[in-house]
Scaffold this motif. Structure first.
Motif, PDB file in Angstrom:
ATOM      1  N   CYS A  98     -11.144   2.441   0.585  1.00 53.58           N
ATOM      2  CA  CYS A  98      -9.822   3.058   0.432  1.00 53.58           C
ATOM      3  C   CYS A  98      -9.856   4.107  -0.668  1.00 53.58           C
ATOM      4  N   GLY A 145      -8.899  10.749   5.656  1.00 56.13           N
ATOM      5  CA  GLY A 145      -8.755  10.192   7.000  1.00 56.13           C
ATOM      6  C   GLY A 145      -9.858  10.641   7.939  1.00 56.13           C
ATOM      7  N   PRO A 150      -8.573   5.122   4.390  1.00 55.07           N
ATOM      8  CA  PRO A 150      -7.121   5.152   4.207  1.00 55.07           C
ATOM      9  C   PRO A 150      -6.718   5.351   2.745  1.00 55.07           C
ATOM     10  N   THR A 152      -4.195   4.119   0.109  1.00 56.35           N
ATOM     11  CA  THR A 152      -3.381   2.904   0.046  1.00 56.35           C
ATOM     12  C   THR A 152      -2.462   2.860  -1.175  1.00 56.35           C
ATOM     13  N   GLU A 211      -6.229  -3.832   5.942  1.00 55.79           N
ATOM     14  CA  GLU A 211      -5.279  -3.641   7.046  1.00 55.79           C
ATOM     15  C   GLU A 211      -4.765  -2.204   7.140  1.00 55.79           C
ATOM     16  N   LYS A 213      -4.353   1.845   7.625  1.00 56.02           N
ATOM     17  CA  LYS A 213      -4.880   2.792   8.606  1.00 56.02           C
ATOM     18  C   LYS A 213      -5.070   4.164   7.954  1.00 56.02           C
ATOM     19  N   TYR A 215      -5.066   8.204   7.565  1.00 51.23           N
ATOM     20  CA  TYR A 215      -4.166   9.258   8.027  1.00 51.23           C
ATOM     21  C   TYR A 215      -4.984  10.254   8.842  1.00 51.23           C
TER      22      TYR A 215
END
Ligand SMILES: [Zn+2]
Length: 265
Positions: A98, A145, A150, A152, A211, A213, A215
């Motif tokens: 992330c 992305g 992701p 976060t 969890e 996603k 961009y």
């Protein structure tokens, strides 16, 4: 859990003056210590959330892109500083779980947004990514992305975190460290409260990274930039894959976000 932290300066706790973010002033020397403390809070939060490796990239253009105060940095991360660098988040790749954004600002033209701009306050007026007006939060999230990473967590003023949620979803974890009253005025949280918000937010954001996603924007990509003056576009006229859609509006096209951004640079 491998975590990338991108840090900018305008959305750091306590900052609301131009002098805070431009080198060579007493205000800047103070503000870079605040920036270091916000980063340290984010590093501690990421560790609390289970990060095993943390890379921090300084993304603010002042002082040769070396804004963090080295001797005050948290021991739990490594830090990318200075310039030239091929790209200020070039070390971000698909191996990260992330990206956390610390100290972000809203896009150019946002009302009641501390030190709002997109990329270059003097040269850029607005930017659109695939037709949608986008600031640095959206551009960097789209860049991450494209590697499947992701975003976060975002900290910054109220305008920046509101913009971040518009792009990345209402469930995005944010830390609102101040509320802009104008471009150069803000209602500030006290430093301890602000850093506690960042620490708790980043911990939660790293725990939830599995969890989240990325961009993703549609490809191929068109990045349009409205420049302020002819002198800013005259140097671009000869470049390839570049189109003038208005006298001072340039469209950069590429198969994906990194290639369009690299072309723009
Ligand atoms: Zn900046």
């Amino acid at each position: 859990m491998k975590v990338f932290i991108l840090v900018d300066m305008e959305g750091i706790s306590g900052i609301c003056l131009e002098a805070h973010t431009t080198g060579g002033t007493a205000e800047y020397e103070m503000a870079r210590r605040w920036m270091t403390q916000d980063v340290n809070a984010a590093v501690q939060g990421a560790l609390d959330g289970g990060a095993s490796e943390i890379v921090v990239a300084d993304g603010h253009g002042t002082n040769g892109m070396y804004n963090l105060v080295y001797h005050d940095l948290h021991e739990g991360a490594s830090y990318i500083e200075g310039s030239p660098r091929d790209w200020y988040i070039a070390q971000l790749d698909g191996s990260f779980d992330c990206m956390l954004m610390v100290g972000m600002h809203a896009m150019s033209g946002t009302p009641r947004a501390v030190l709002e701009h997109t990329w270059s306050g003097e040269r850029w007026h607005k930017a659109r990514l695939n037709g949608r007006e986008t600031g640095e939060i959206g551009l960097m999230a789209a860049y991450a992305g494209s590697f499947g990473v992701p975003v976060t967590f975002v900290s910054g003023d109220l305008a920046a975190v509101t913009e971040a949620r518009q792009f990345l979803g209402e469930s995005l974890i944010t830390a609102c460290v101040k509320e802009g009253l104008s471009r150069y005025a803000a209602k500030l949280l006290p430093p301890q409260t602000s850093r506690e918000l960042i620490r708790k937010g980043t911990a939660q954001a790293v725990r939830a990274a599995g969890e989240a996603k990325p961009y993703i924007v549609e490809t191929p990509v068109a990045l349009e930039v409205d420049y302020v003056r002819n002198s800013h576009v005259d140097v671009i006229r000869a470049a390839e894959n570049v189109e003038f859609v208005a006298p001072r509006t340039v469209r950069y096209s590429g198969p994906d976000v990194p290639s369009a951004l690299h072309l723009m640079r």
